[in-house]
Scaffold this motif. Structure first.
Motif, PDB file in Angstrom:
ATOM      1  N   SER A 160     -10.676   7.048  13.527  1.00  0.00           N
ATOM      2  CA  SER A 160     -10.511   7.420  12.117  1.00  0.00           C
ATOM      3  C   SER A 160     -11.680   8.281  11.641  1.00  0.00           C
ATOM      4  O   SER A 160     -12.747   8.321  12.261  1.00  0.00           O
ATOM      5  CB  SER A 160     -10.415   6.168  11.249  1.00  0.00           C
ATOM      6  N   ASN A 175      -7.911   4.513   0.765  1.00  0.00           N
ATOM      7  CA  ASN A 175      -6.903   3.781   1.518  1.00  0.00           C
ATOM      8  C   ASN A 175      -7.553   3.125   2.728  1.00  0.00           C
ATOM      9  O   ASN A 175      -8.393   3.733   3.408  1.00  0.00           O
ATOM     10  CB  ASN A 175      -5.778   4.703   1.985  1.00  0.00           C
ATOM     11  N   LEU A 177      -7.816   2.083   6.397  1.00  0.00           N
ATOM     12  CA  LEU A 177      -7.278   2.597   7.660  1.00  0.00           C
ATOM     13  C   LEU A 177      -7.283   1.536   8.752  1.00  0.00           C
ATOM     14  O   LEU A 177      -6.339   1.417   9.535  1.00  0.00           O
ATOM     15  CB  LEU A 177      -8.088   3.816   8.123  1.00  0.00           C
ATOM     16  N   GLU A 178      -8.375   0.760   8.817  1.00  0.00           N
ATOM     17  CA  GLU A 178      -8.499  -0.271   9.849  1.00  0.00           C
ATOM     18  C   GLU A 178      -9.281  -1.455   9.285  1.00  0.00           C
ATOM     19  O   GLU A 178     -10.119  -1.291   8.390  1.00  0.00           O
ATOM     20  CB  GLU A 178      -9.259   0.253  11.084  1.00  0.00           C
ATOM     21  N   THR A 190     -12.173   2.887   5.726  1.00  0.00           N
ATOM     22  CA  THR A 190     -11.328   3.572   4.743  1.00  0.00           C
ATOM     23  C   THR A 190     -11.349   5.077   4.977  1.00  0.00           C
ATOM     24  O   THR A 190     -12.186   5.594   5.724  1.00  0.00           O
ATOM     25  CB  THR A 190     -11.825   3.275   3.320  1.00  0.00           C
ATOM     26  N   ASP A 191     -10.446   5.773   4.298  1.00  0.00           N
ATOM     27  CA  ASP A 191     -10.385   7.236   4.460  1.00  0.00           C
ATOM     28  C   ASP A 191     -11.432   7.937   3.599  1.00  0.00           C
ATOM     29  O   ASP A 191     -11.792   9.086   3.851  1.00  0.00           O
ATOM     30  CB  ASP A 191      -8.983   7.772   4.141  1.00  0.00           C
ATOM     31  N   ASN A 241      -5.346  -5.300   4.381  1.00  0.00           N
ATOM     32  CA  ASN A 241      -4.320  -4.749   5.268  1.00  0.00           C
ATOM     33  C   ASN A 241      -4.401  -3.225   5.263  1.00  0.00           C
ATOM     34  O   ASN A 241      -4.737  -2.612   4.244  1.00  0.00           O
ATOM     35  CB  ASN A 241      -2.918  -5.171   4.821  1.00  0.00           C
ATOM     36  N   ALA A 242      -4.094  -2.656   6.401  1.00  0.00           N
ATOM     37  CA  ALA A 242      -4.088  -1.195   6.504  1.00  0.00           C
ATOM     38  C   ALA A 242      -3.108  -0.598   5.507  1.00  0.00           C
ATOM     39  O   ALA A 242      -2.058  -1.186   5.212  1.00  0.00           O
ATOM     40  CB  ALA A 242      -3.737  -0.778   7.927  1.00  0.00           C
ATOM     41  N   GLN A 243      -3.498   0.553   4.965  1.00  0.00           N
ATOM     42  CA  GLN A 243      -2.722   1.328   3.990  1.00  0.00           C
ATOM     43  C   GLN A 243      -2.789   0.757   2.578  1.00  0.00           C
ATOM     44  O   GLN A 243      -2.230   1.342   1.643  1.00  0.00           O
ATOM     45  CB  GLN A 243      -1.250   1.473   4.418  1.00  0.00           C
ATOM     46  N   GLN A 244      -3.504  -0.372   2.397  1.00  0.00           N
ATOM     47  CA  GLN A 244      -3.711  -0.855   1.046  1.00  0.00           C
ATOM     48  C   GLN A 244      -4.665   0.064   0.301  1.00  0.00           C
ATOM     49  O   GLN A 244      -5.563   0.655   0.887  1.00  0.00           O
ATOM     50  CB  GLN A 244      -4.320  -2.272   1.072  1.00  0.00           C
ATOM     51  N   SER A 245      -4.487   0.142  -1.003  1.00  0.00           N
ATOM     52  CA  SER A 245      -5.406   0.917  -1.837  1.00  0.00           C
ATOM     53  C   SER A 245      -6.588   0.035  -2.222  1.00  0.00           C
ATOM     54  O   SER A 245      -6.403  -1.157  -2.518  1.00  0.00           O
ATOM     55  CB  SER A 245      -4.681   1.414  -3.092  1.00  0.00           C
TER      56      SER A 245
END
Length: 616
Positions: A160, A175, A177-178, A190-191, A241-245
């Motif tokens: 990532s 977001n 990511l892992e 996060t991103d 959890n992944a993809q959570q904001s």
């Protein structure tokens, strides 16, 4: 050296040091005894032969000579002792001990390749790999002793990438990511992030993470490849959890002093070049909320140089100069001498230039460095700057520790408080000594009071010259007060000795010196010595025992002349036998002994026992 590289302990600087130290060793083989450096003497010949091809060695001749002399003198201090160790081991075995090769490196400054060369010249074996392993072990111990705020996630990897927004923002929506669990910690990648990871000497940030209305503390951040892991403790990874904001917010209160110390480090680097030399190259730095540390190649700085550097930095702070930064291709700046960049360091295609002064982002400031850290936006945000210490950490490497803003004020206030406490103790001691001198009709030791302006000055002062001058004046005041106390104490002892001599003479005149004596009296400790001196001067042949009460404890003495010794009396034995009666001890020779005791309530009992022992 003409290009600005100086001997040091890492990278290219250590390569230069190894070359020079090998040259110094060969100098010994050629007959140079180390009483004075010989390498600087070669420079003029080098210039004569090669100056037209390399003109920089001519223009930099004095700096080259000074560097060579410093390095040679430094190695000469340990070279002879190191060679003695080498010769001792080389004469005993055909295999050179690994531990002694490490000792030559660690204690005597012998580079490993120099020891290996010496071994080859003598035809003995050295396990260089084993020595390297021992050196790495020492480095690991050193690293382990350093204070760390986070656990390094070296057993994790990630593909990532995290975008850093913390140069311009204090919070961001990101977001996940892992999510990883490791050693009781939850690592959330996060991103995006606004938290800076430890890099380039700047400590990492802390902050908070908010998800679904619940806020969790982020205790640190860690770089994993191109990703940033946010470290949360005592939280199960299933919470995220992944993809959570997620909302990430910086602890701005903690970041502010870090940025102030980082920008102050850049100003210090600039001032070092302005005041000392452009050859003084950075060897490392560290910035945290409560201090900055800056390592550099140089000889020791003078107090005047340190003061001038401090003044220059404070002047820049008071001018409220703009601090700006800009990202641009490295190719656009790599050949610019006015932009500080470190030879040998690896830079990406895109670099960030931090500029102080000049027009914002115009690359025309007086301080410009390639830097990936965070900074204040105006030098006025740094606050008062104070150099705390300057000293050597390795051969040819110096370290400055400095403070700015609240950390500087707190340190100065600590100095003022400690000084005030010490002054009270010293003043009370001086007053007591002067009282004793007055009673003995001797002149007192005078020392003026210091105006009580330190607190007010530190509370509202902004003039660095005035603050530093006052602090220095107060430190000088304390130094002279200490000297005054020592002087007064010496005068008291001299006065007491003079008075004690008179008392002793008067006492002895009242006694029959042809017989044994037991004298008990109140007086200073010096009275005991004067009584014993008086008897010795009169060649006292009998036995005497003295008990002097100075108001705090008992001072005991025994003296046995020739007749007493012939009768079997021994001074040391008398002290050992009688002193325990009053809880004391002591000893000495058969003719003279001394002791001391704390129990003043049993003086009469002791006196009676002494008279019985001496048949008085």
């Amino acid at each position: 050296i003409a290009d600005g590289i100086l001997p040091g302990n890492t990278g290219r600087n250590y390569v230069l040091r190894r070359i020079l130290r090998r040259a110094v060793k060969y100098g010994r083989a050629l007959g140079f005894d180390g009483s004075e450096p010989f390498l600087p003497k070669i420079v003029d010949t080098l210039i004569a032969e090669f100056g037209t091809v390399f003109p920089e060695i001519g223009t930099r001749a004095e700096a080259i000579k000074e560097t060579l002399a410093t390095e040679e003198n430094s190695f000469n201090k340990t070279l002879d002792r190191g060679l003695l160790l080498f010769e001792s081991d080389a004469s005993k075995s055909n295999v050179f001990p690994t531990e002694d090769a490490f000792k030559l490196y660690d204690t005597y400054g012998f580079p490993l390749d120099l020891t290996a060369l010496l071994c080859r010249e003598r035809g003995i074996t050295l396990d260089e790999a084993a020595v390297e392993a021992r050196m790495e072990q020492a480095r690991e111990l050193s690293r382990a002793s350093q204070k760390k705020t986070i656990v390094r996630a070296l057993d994790l990897s990630s593909e990532s990438t995290t975008e850093f927004l913390g140069f311009d923002a204090d919070s961001c929506e990101a977001n996940i990511l892992e999510v990883h669990q490791q050693d009781g910690q939850c690592l959330v990648i996060t991103d995006k992030t606004v938290l800076f990871t430890e890099m380039g000497g700047q400590v990492g940030d802390i902050g908070t993470a908010t998800i679904d209305g619940v806020t969790y503390p982020i205790v640190g951040v860690q770089k994993i490849g191109h990703a940033t892991a946010h470290i949360l403790e005592h939280i199960q990874h299933s919470t995220f959890n992944a993809q959570q904001s997620i909302t990430i917010e910086l602890d701005r209160t903690r970041r502010l002093p870090i940025e102030a110390h980082h920008t102050a480090t850049h100003l210090l680097h600039w001032a070092l070049h302005e005041v000392v030399s452009t050859d003084a190259s950075q060897q490392g730095s560290s910035v945290s909320p409560d201090r900055l540390r800056f390592d550099f190649n140089s000889k020791a700085l003078s107090p005047a140089q340190i003061a001038e550097m401090e003044d220059r930095v404070n002047a820049c702070i008071q001018k409220a100069e703009t601090v700006s930064w800009i990202e641009l291709p490295h190719t656009d700046v790599k050949n610019r001498a006015d932009i500080m960049q470190f030879f040998g360091d690896k830079y990406g295609d895109l670099v960030r230039v931090v500029q102080i002064g000049g027009e914002s982002k115009a690359l025309n400031g007086y301080s410009m460095e390639l830097c990936g850290g965070t900074h204040v936006r105006n030098t006025s945000e740094i606050g008062f700057f104070k150099i705390k210490s300057e000293g050597a950490i390795a051969s040819g490497v110096r370290r400055i520790e400095a403070l700015c803003g609240p950390a500087a004020w707190n340190w100065l206030n600590e100095i003022a408080e400690k000084g005030t406490a010490e002054e009270k103790v010293l003043r009370a001691k001086l007053n007591q000594s002067n009282h004793t001198l007055s009673e003995a009709e001797h002149s007192p030791v005078e020392h003026a009071e210091f105006p009580h302006i330190m607190g007010a000055l530190l509370a509202g002062g902004k003039d660095s010259h005035q603050i530093n001058a006052t602090v220095k004046s107060y430190q000088n005041h304390l130094a002279t007060l200490r000297e005054a106390c020592i002087d007064a104490d010496k005068r008291v002892k001299k006065a007491q000795a003079t008075g004690a001599a008179k008392m002793a003479n008067a006492m002895l005149e009242d006694h029959d010196l042809a017989a044994n004596l037991v004298i008990q009296a109140e007086g200073p400790a010096a009275l005991l010595q004067e009584l014993m001196n008086g008897l010795k001067q009169q060649q006292f042949a009998q036995a005497a025992f003295f008990i002097i009460d100075d108001g705090a404890k008992l001072h005991l003495g025994a003296l046995c002349g020739d007749d007493a010794t012939a009768a079997g009396l021994k001074a040391g034995k008398l002290i050992q036998t009688l002193a325990p009666i009053v809880g004391g001890n002591g000893g000495g020779k058969p003719d003279m002994a001394r002791g001391a005791a704390p129990d003043r309530t049993k003086v009469s009992e002791l006196e009676a026992a002494a008279k019985q022992a001496l048949s008085v």
